[in-house]
Write an enzyme that holds these catalytic residues in place. Structure first.
Site, PDB file in Angstrom:
ATOM      1  N   ASN A 123       0.843  -1.197   0.000  1.00 33.46           N
ATOM      2  CA  ASN A 123       0.000   0.000   0.000  1.00 33.46           C
ATOM      3  C   ASN A 123       0.875   1.242   0.000  1.00 33.46           C
ATOM      4  OD1 ASN A 123      -2.788   1.143   0.213  1.00 33.46           O
ATOM      5  ND2 ASN A 123      -1.766   2.230   1.880  1.00 33.46           N
TER       6      ASN A 123
ATOM      7  N   TYR B  12       0.346  10.180   4.248  1.00 38.90           N
ATOM      8  CA  TYR B  12      -0.088  10.474   5.619  1.00 38.90           C
ATOM      9  C   TYR B  12       0.976  11.380   6.226  1.00 38.90           C
ATOM     10  CZ  TYR B  12      -1.994   5.758   4.571  1.00 38.90           C
ATOM     11  OH  TYR B  12      -2.563   4.656   3.978  1.00 38.90           O
TER      12      TYR B  12
ATOM     13  N   GLU C 220      -1.103   1.120  -5.452  1.00 40.39           N
ATOM     14  CA  GLU C 220      -1.180   2.459  -6.037  1.00 40.39           C
ATOM     15  C   GLU C 220      -0.129   2.632  -7.144  1.00 40.39           C
ATOM     16  OE1 GLU C 220      -1.657   1.861  -2.807  1.00 40.39           O
ATOM     17  OE2 GLU C 220      -3.428   3.018  -2.206  1.00 40.39           O
TER      18      GLU C 220
ATOM     19  N   ASP D 247      -5.136  22.131   9.216  1.00 37.84           N
ATOM     20  CA  ASP D 247      -5.495  21.077   8.273  1.00 37.84           C
ATOM     21  C   ASP D 247      -6.251  21.586   7.045  1.00 37.84           C
ATOM     22  OD1 ASP D 247      -5.687  18.347   7.462  1.00 37.84           O
ATOM     23  OD2 ASP D 247      -5.621  17.817   9.586  1.00 37.84           O
TER      24      ASP D 247
END
Ligand SMILES: Cc1cc2nc3c(=O)[nH]c(=O)nc-3n(C[C@H](O)[C@H](O)[C@H](O)COP(=O)(O)O)c2cc1C
Ligand SMILES: [Mn+2]
Length: 485
Positions: free
Chosen positions: A168, A172, A234, A283
Site C-alpha cells: 500500500n 499520511y 497504487e 489542516d
C-alpha cells in the site's frame, strides 16, 4: 515519455513558465506557507526555494497547484482525456462478444506492461546513511502558527499488508519529533492503519516495517492519494497513468521496495505498542485538527540522491494545492463510479466543501426513490463514505455551474420530505461530529418529485425562451444600440 523523476518534471515546468526559483533565504517555519498560500490562491507557479533557512536541501512546493500543471503532470490536454482513457479500459473489461475479446488483447498486454518493475539500483541510492543521519537536515515545514511542530506533508508511506503481502502507498503527514522519529498520521479507515491493526492482531509486540519516499515523478507522487481499493497497489495505477511502470528498488534495512527515482527515502518501522501525541495541525478543513494518539515511525536508514530536493505541500483554508489533486482524482475516477452506477451523470465537489463535506451528484432518475438509492451507494464507496452533505439532482442540472446547482436544488426540495439523515463513519478531521470518526450525514433529494413518489402537485416547467424569438432578436440586435450580447 513519462517524466523520469521530479527534476525532469521541474525542467518541463520551467520551460512552460510554470516554475519560479526563489534564491532569497526563506524560513520553512511559517514563511514558506504564507508565500505559497498567496501564490496558489492567485493561480501562480510551482515554487523552488533554493535556500530554505537552516537547510542545504532545496524545497519544492505548489507542484500541482493549478489545472495547467496537473495536465502537464498527466501529459494530457485535459482531465477528461485521462478519464476517457480510464473509460476505454473499463469498456474492455466487460467484452460483449468474441470480436471485442480479440480487440481487448493488446489492451491487456498494455496493462501487464504497467506493473511496477524491480530494478537493481537507482538515484535514490546515491547516498546511503545508516548512522549519523538527521531528519532535521531537511527543510521540513512548520506550516501554521499553532502547529504542534514540523510536518513532512507529502510522504509516500509504503507498507505491506501482513496477511497478503500486498503493498500500500498512502500520503499520511508525519510530525517530526526529533532526528530519527516522527508520528505516523494514518487515519483509522486508511489502508496503512489497517496494516497496523492487522500486524497487531497477529502479534501484539513487534514492528511493522515502513518505508517513505519523498519526491518522485509527479504521477507517482500523486498516486499516494488515490482512493483505490485495499490491496490494489497504487504504483500499478501510477504505471497506468504515466504509461510506464514505476521502477522500484529494494530497501537497505527493511523488506520493502521504493521508487528508484525518488529524491529521499526514509526506512524504518512503527512499533506496534507505541502511540504518541500528534498535532495540532493546520489542516485542509481550514481549521486545526486536534491532538490525537498515533503510531511512531522510527527511521533506521536514509537513502537519497547526492543533491536531493525536498518536495512538500501545505493544506489550510481552501483552495490549496490539495484541491487540484483531489479534483483530478475526482475526474479520473468518475468513469469507475459510473461503471458501478451508470445512472450517475456527473459529480462535483466544490473547493469550499473540502471533499468530505459536500458532494453533488447528477443522476438520470428512472424509478421512485432513485436519488436515495444513489445516496446509499455513495456512502458505501471507499472514501466517499465520509460525504457529510450529499445533494442529488436531475441529469439536466449542470454541476460545473454552482450557481445553477444552488438555484435548482433549493427550488426542488420540501426540506422535511427530501432530507434524510444517516449515521455512520465520518472523516477523522470532522471537528463538529459528536465523536471522532462517527457521526451523521445528510442526503438531499433535489430531483424532480414524481407522482409515484407521492407528489400530488404538478411539477412546473423551467422557463426557457423559444428558439424563434431568440433568432429574431439575434438579427435585430445590431439595430438596438446595445453592446454585443
Ligand atoms: C497533502 C495531503 C495530506 C494528507 N494527509 C493525510 C493524513 O495525514 N492522514 C490520512 O489518513 N490521510 C491523509 N491524506 C489523504 C490520503 O492520502 C488519502 O486518503 C489516500 O487515499 C490514503 O491512501 P489509502 O487509501 O491507501 O490509505 C492526505 C492527502 C493529501 C493530498
Ligand atoms: Mn491504498
Amino acid at each position: 515519455m513519462a517524466y523520469r523523476d521530479l527534476r525532469d518534471f521541474l525542467a518541463k515546468l520551467e520551460r512552460a513558465g510554470e516554475l519560479a526559483r526563489i534564491s532569497a533565504e526563506v524560513d520553512p517555519v511559517l514563511e514558506i506557507t504564507e508565500i505559497t498560500d498567496r501564490v496558489t490562491k492567485s493561480g501562480g507557479p510551482a515554487l523552488l526555494f533554493e535556500r530554505p533557512k537552516g537547510s542545504r536541501v532545496p524545497l519544492v512546493i505548489n507542484l500541482l497547484g493549478s489545472g495547467r500543471r496537473m495536465n502537464l503532470a498527466l501529459e494530457a490536454e485535459s482531465l477528461e482525456e485521462v478519464a476517457s482513457r480510464v473509460q476505454s479500459f473499463l469498456d474492455f473489461q466487460s467484452p460483449q462478444g468474441i470480436l471485442d475479446k480479440i480487440k481487448m488483447l493488446p489492451k491487456l498486454a498494455e496493462l501487464g506492461s504497467f506493473f511496477p518493475k524491480s530494478v537493481r539500483t537507482g538515484p535514490c541510492k546515491q547516498v546511503i546513511r545508516k548512522e549519523g543521519f538527521s531528519l532535521l537536515d531537511f527543510p521540513v515545514l512548520k506550516c501554521w502558527p499553532m502547529d504542534g511542530g514540523r510536518y513532512i506533508t507529502w510522504p509516500l508511506v509504503i507498507t505491506k499488508n501482513p496477511e497478503t503481502g500486498k503493498r500500500n502507498v498512502g500520503v499520511y503527514r508525519m510530525q517530526v519529533f526529533n532526528e530519527r522519529t516522527t508520528a505516523m498520521h494514518w487515519q483509522t479507515q486508511k489502508h496503512g492503519a489497517e496494516h497496523f491493526r492487522s500486524a497487531r492482531a497477529r502479534a501484539k509486540e513487534g514492528k511493522l516495517e515502513v518505508a517513505v519516499a519523498i519526491g518522485s515523478d509527479p504521477i507517482t507522487c500523486l498516486s499516494g492519494i488515490l482512493p483505490v481499493p485495499p490491496d490494489m497497489d497504487e504504483f500499478l495505477f501510477a504505471g497506468f497513468l504515466r504509461r510506464e511502470p514505476v521502477e522500484t528498488v529494494a530497501c537497505e534495512t527493511v523488506d520493502l521496495e521504493v521508487p528508484a527515482n525518488a529524491e529521499i527515502i526514509l526506512e524504518g518501522y512503527v512499533d506496534l505498542q507505541e502511540l504518541r501525541t500528534e498535532g495540532p495541525f493546520g489542516d485542509h478543513t481550514g481549521f486545526y485538527s486536534l491532538e490525537g494518539q498515533y503510531p511512531v515511525f522510527h527511521v533506521t536508514c536514509i537513502t537519497q540522491r547526492d543533491d536531493p530536493l525536498y518536495l512538500t505541500t501545505i493544506v489550510g483554508p481552501p483552495p490549496q494545492e490539495d484541491f487540484f489533486m483531489g479534483h483530478a482524482v475526482e475526474r479520473i475516477f468518475l468513469p469507475v463510479m459510473r461503471m458501478q452506477y451508470p445512472e450517475i451523470v456527473d459529480i462535483a465537489m466544490p473547493a469550499e466543501g473540502i471533499f468530505q463535506n459536500l458532494m453533488i451528484v447528477a443522476i438520470r432518475k428512472s424509478y421512485p426513490g432513485h436519488a436515495r438509492k444513489v445516496m446509499s451507494a455513495i456512502w458505501s464507496l471507499g472514501q466517499a463514505m465520509f460525504t457529510k452533505v450529499l445533494i442529488v439532482v436531475d441529469h439536466d442540472v449542470d454541476l460545473q455551474d454552482f450557481r445553477q446547482v444552488v438555484w435548482k436544488s433549493l427550488c426542488a426540495i420540501d426540506p422535511e420530505r427530501d432530507i434524510q439523515f444517516v449515521l455512520g463513519p465520518v472523516d477523522t478531521l470532522d471537528h463538529a461530529a459528536r465523536m471522532q470518526d462517527f457521526g451523521s450525514k445528510m442526503g438531499i433529494d433535489a430531483t424532480r418529485k414524481w407522482a409515484s413518489e407521492g407528489y400530488t402537485g404538478r411539477w412546473p416547467d423551467e422557463i426557457r425562451m423559444d428558439e424563434a424569438t431568440k433568432t429574431r432578436v439575434d438579427t435585430l440586435w445590431h439595430k438596438l444600440g446595445l453592446p454585443k450580447s
